[in-house]
Write a protein that holds these residues in place. Sequence first.
Motif, PDB file in Angstrom:
ATOM      1  N   VAL A 236       0.878  -1.104   0.127  1.00 46.66           N
ATOM      2  CA  VAL A 236      -0.007   0.027   0.080  1.00 46.66           C
ATOM      3  C   VAL A 236       0.999   1.238   0.022  1.00 46.66           C
ATOM      4  O   VAL A 236       1.714   1.517   0.998  1.00 46.66           O
ATOM      5  N   VAL A 237       1.038   2.040  -1.157  1.00 44.87           N
ATOM      6  CA  VAL A 237       1.824   3.248  -1.145  1.00 44.87           C
ATOM      7  C   VAL A 237       1.008   4.428  -1.344  1.00 44.87           C
ATOM      8  O   VAL A 237       0.026   4.387  -1.974  1.00 44.87           O
ATOM      9  N   ASN A 238       1.739   5.349  -0.721  1.00 42.73           N
ATOM     10  CA  ASN A 238       1.191   6.746  -1.025  1.00 42.73           C
ATOM     11  C   ASN A 238       2.377   7.760  -1.661  1.00 42.73           C
ATOM     12  O   ASN A 238       2.408   8.890  -1.355  1.00 42.73           O
ATOM     13  N   VAL A 239       2.987   6.953  -2.482  1.00 46.57           N
ATOM     14  CA  VAL A 239       4.186   7.580  -3.167  1.00 46.57           C
ATOM     15  C   VAL A 239       4.262   7.348  -4.666  1.00 46.57           C
ATOM     16  O   VAL A 239       3.503   6.539  -4.989  1.00 46.57           O
ATOM     17  N   SER A 240       4.993   8.266  -5.372  1.00 43.97           N
ATOM     18  CA  SER A 240       4.948   8.281  -6.748  1.00 43.97           C
ATOM     19  C   SER A 240       6.182   7.626  -7.233  1.00 43.97           C
ATOM     20  O   SER A 240       7.079   7.628  -6.753  1.00 43.97           O
ATOM     21  N   HIS A 241       6.091   7.204  -8.648  1.00 45.39           N
ATOM     22  CA  HIS A 241       7.185   6.704  -9.437  1.00 45.39           C
ATOM     23  C   HIS A 241       7.802   5.365  -8.645  1.00 45.39           C
ATOM     24  O   HIS A 241       8.990   5.492  -8.455  1.00 45.39           O
ATOM     25  N   VAL A 242       6.927   4.429  -8.434  1.00 41.61           N
ATOM     26  CA  VAL A 242       7.527   3.456  -7.777  1.00 41.61           C
ATOM     27  C   VAL A 242       7.283   1.936  -8.805  1.00 41.61           C
ATOM     28  O   VAL A 242       6.273   2.122  -9.587  1.00 41.61           O
ATOM     29  N   THR A 243       8.113   0.931  -8.567  1.00 40.52           N
ATOM     30  CA  THR A 243       7.881  -0.420  -9.290  1.00 40.52           C
ATOM     31  C   THR A 243       7.930  -1.544  -8.270  1.00 40.52           C
ATOM     32  O   THR A 243       8.984  -1.355  -7.423  1.00 40.52           O
TER      33      THR A 243
ATOM     34  N   SER B 212       8.897 -10.500 -13.002  1.00 37.90           N
ATOM     35  CA  SER B 212       7.676  -9.651 -13.374  1.00 37.90           C
ATOM     36  C   SER B 212       7.727  -8.387 -12.547  1.00 37.90           C
ATOM     37  O   SER B 212       8.279  -7.988 -11.542  1.00 37.90           O
ATOM     38  N   SER B 213       7.069  -7.465 -13.194  1.00 35.71           N
ATOM     39  CA  SER B 213       7.136  -6.181 -12.460  1.00 35.71           C
ATOM     40  C   SER B 213       5.884  -5.298 -12.741  1.00 35.71           C
ATOM     41  O   SER B 213       5.246  -5.426 -14.019  1.00 35.71           O
ATOM     42  N   ILE B 214       5.519  -4.456 -12.050  1.00 31.96           N
ATOM     43  CA  ILE B 214       4.343  -3.337 -12.350  1.00 31.96           C
ATOM     44  C   ILE B 214       4.859  -2.131 -11.737  1.00 31.96           C
ATOM     45  O   ILE B 214       5.433  -1.911 -10.756  1.00 31.96           O
ATOM     46  N   SER B 215       4.445  -1.027 -12.365  1.00 35.52           N
ATOM     47  CA  SER B 215       4.890   0.497 -12.035  1.00 35.52           C
ATOM     48  C   SER B 215       3.644   1.340 -11.788  1.00 35.52           C
ATOM     49  O   SER B 215       2.619   0.859 -12.415  1.00 35.52           O
ATOM     50  N   ALA B 216       3.621   2.382 -10.932  1.00 32.91           N
ATOM     51  CA  ALA B 216       2.751   3.219 -11.014  1.00 32.91           C
ATOM     52  C   ALA B 216       3.431   4.534 -10.660  1.00 32.91           C
ATOM     53  O   ALA B 216       4.232   4.593  -9.581  1.00 32.91           O
ATOM     54  N   SER B 217       2.580   5.624 -11.091  1.00 32.28           N
ATOM     55  CA  SER B 217       3.025   7.118 -10.800  1.00 32.28           C
ATOM     56  C   SER B 217       1.915   7.706  -9.966  1.00 32.28           C
ATOM     57  O   SER B 217       2.040   8.739  -9.274  1.00 32.28           O
TER      58      SER B 217
ATOM     59  N   ASN C 257      12.223   3.024  -5.949  1.00 32.10           N
ATOM     60  CA  ASN C 257      11.825   4.278  -6.604  1.00 32.10           C
ATOM     61  C   ASN C 257      13.296   4.739  -7.178  1.00 32.10           C
ATOM     62  O   ASN C 257      14.151   3.747  -6.948  1.00 32.10           O
ATOM     63  N   PRO C 258      13.545   5.588  -7.836  1.00 30.92           N
ATOM     64  CA  PRO C 258      14.865   5.957  -8.375  1.00 30.92           C
ATOM     65  C   PRO C 258      15.857   6.228  -7.487  1.00 30.92           C
ATOM     66  O   PRO C 258      16.976   5.835  -7.924  1.00 30.92           O
ATOM     67  N   ILE C 259      15.912   6.137  -6.284  1.00 35.22           N
ATOM     68  CA  ILE C 259      16.838   6.355  -5.264  1.00 35.22           C
ATOM     69  C   ILE C 259      16.790   5.238  -4.204  1.00 35.22           C
ATOM     70  O   ILE C 259      17.741   5.272  -3.392  1.00 35.22           O
ATOM     71  N   SER C 260      15.990   4.620  -3.996  1.00 33.84           N
ATOM     72  CA  SER C 260      15.809   3.550  -2.793  1.00 33.84           C
ATOM     73  C   SER C 260      15.218   2.505  -3.129  1.00 33.84           C
ATOM     74  O   SER C 260      14.214   2.328  -4.196  1.00 33.84           O
ATOM     75  N   HIS C 261      15.273   1.391  -2.264  1.00 34.42           N
ATOM     76  CA  HIS C 261      14.419   0.131  -2.141  1.00 34.42           C
ATOM     77  C   HIS C 261      14.112  -0.449  -1.161  1.00 34.42           C
ATOM     78  O   HIS C 261      14.906  -0.302  -0.178  1.00 34.42           O
TER      79      HIS C 261
END
Length: 484
Positions: free
Chosen positions: A365-372, A383-388, A414-418
């Motif tokens: 459950v995310v409230n952040v953007s640009h995640v995979t 497999s993977s799924i992304s959302a902005s 996201n672009p800087i952490s996981h």
Amino acid sequence: MKKMFLTLFLLFLWRLDGVAFSDPIYDVLETVTEGDSVSLDSGLTEINDDDVVQWRFGNTLIAEINVTADRFTVYEDVLDGRFRDRLKLDNQTGSLTVTHTTTEHAGDYKVQINSEVKRISLSVRAEMSVAEGDSVSLNSGLTEMKDDDEIQWRFRYRTEYKYSEYKYTVIAEIHKRFSRFTVYEDVLDGIFRDRLKLDNQTGSLTVTNTTIKHTGDYNLQTKTIMLDFHLTFIVSVTEGDSVSLNSGLTDMKDDDWIQWWFKCSFDHGSTLIAQINRRADRIAEYNDAVLDGRFRDRLKLDNQTGSLTITNTTTEHAGYYNQEINEMAFYTRLFVYARLPVPVITSNSSHCSSSSSCSLVCSSVVNVSHVTLSWYAGLSVLSSISASDLSISLSLALEVDYQDENTYSCVLNNPISHQTTHLDIHTLCHACSDSVHCCGPTEAVIRLVLSALVGVATVIILVYDIRSRRAERDQAHIHTSGSA
């Protein structure tokens, strides 16, 4: 946790006037972001019955309207098809719209209405990113230079204390006729030393090992082309962490001054948030007085280097930070990413299974953007799924075999952490043992029937055996009596 990048804004101004380094006069200057549409105004509110409207790119006809002949035409296949499916004529005003713009559409447009000509210069701004320390190539737009070509690369800086006045310093030039290719690495205190490379075929310029000091405005001029490049440094940070925006100085001199400006988007005006003036012995951080206090108790200036630190960052601090240092201007863009939650792996079934595979779901459950969200087997992505979108809940299914010995993990990044969760297959997936083996309704019925049949057969055999034994005893008794 942070990463730094360079972003390259390319502003292409193609000047097809045929005079080296001249500055042609345009009636209108237009700028568009690459990929967006731009409408080039004809200047008319309504076309008259006898009007003839012609649009040219350079000297090539790309569209025309002839009301008398009832002809409305766009020539999309000219110039190697660069305008294909991109030109739209307004039948009422004669204005021309270019959609899905690229840098190939930047240049000199002319609209001729009967005998009157109007010149429009269109620049297309494109953005590129490279990691700090990597190389960035400034493309000349040429595939191959001609024998008489002359190219000059310049870097722009501001005149001291005069924000509207700028100077250019030549950093590289080419004179093809004389086979002269020159880079001036020692100008501007040597910030380009051992970092400039010219392409002898195209005239493009590469800046290697990029730093904050290489941000700013670059200009290319040839006999027929003029291009402007704006280079911006990018810094990324996780929300709640501190980030330091580097001034590029190791030690400020007695007469140095630095101003830090902030704007939330590229097109907004800038607000002064901090400054140091060694000459006036003044250091100031405007924490509370500006931008509704979003920087309150968060700004720290380094009195020795002039670098600016922002503590306890939030998404409100994302934006553009420009620093004015004496005669130079450096540019930084800050991205603030929300802290990521840990993904959760669950099994689709709460019971044991008689099949050979196990169904799993990884969710977050995310409230952040640009995640995979991704499933990995070892180091390989399955497999993977992304959302902005900020409100989307991500989930991803996976089927694994009980005997599979691979190492599985679910990763949210996201672009800087996981964040990573490793699969414990023996905890979430286990087959039923013989003693507690579960089964479905059909299997239960079959087992019941088989058990009944076995029971009936057993009874029949038992009855037959009893009767056989009794018959044998009777026969033996009769035989004994007869002998007596």
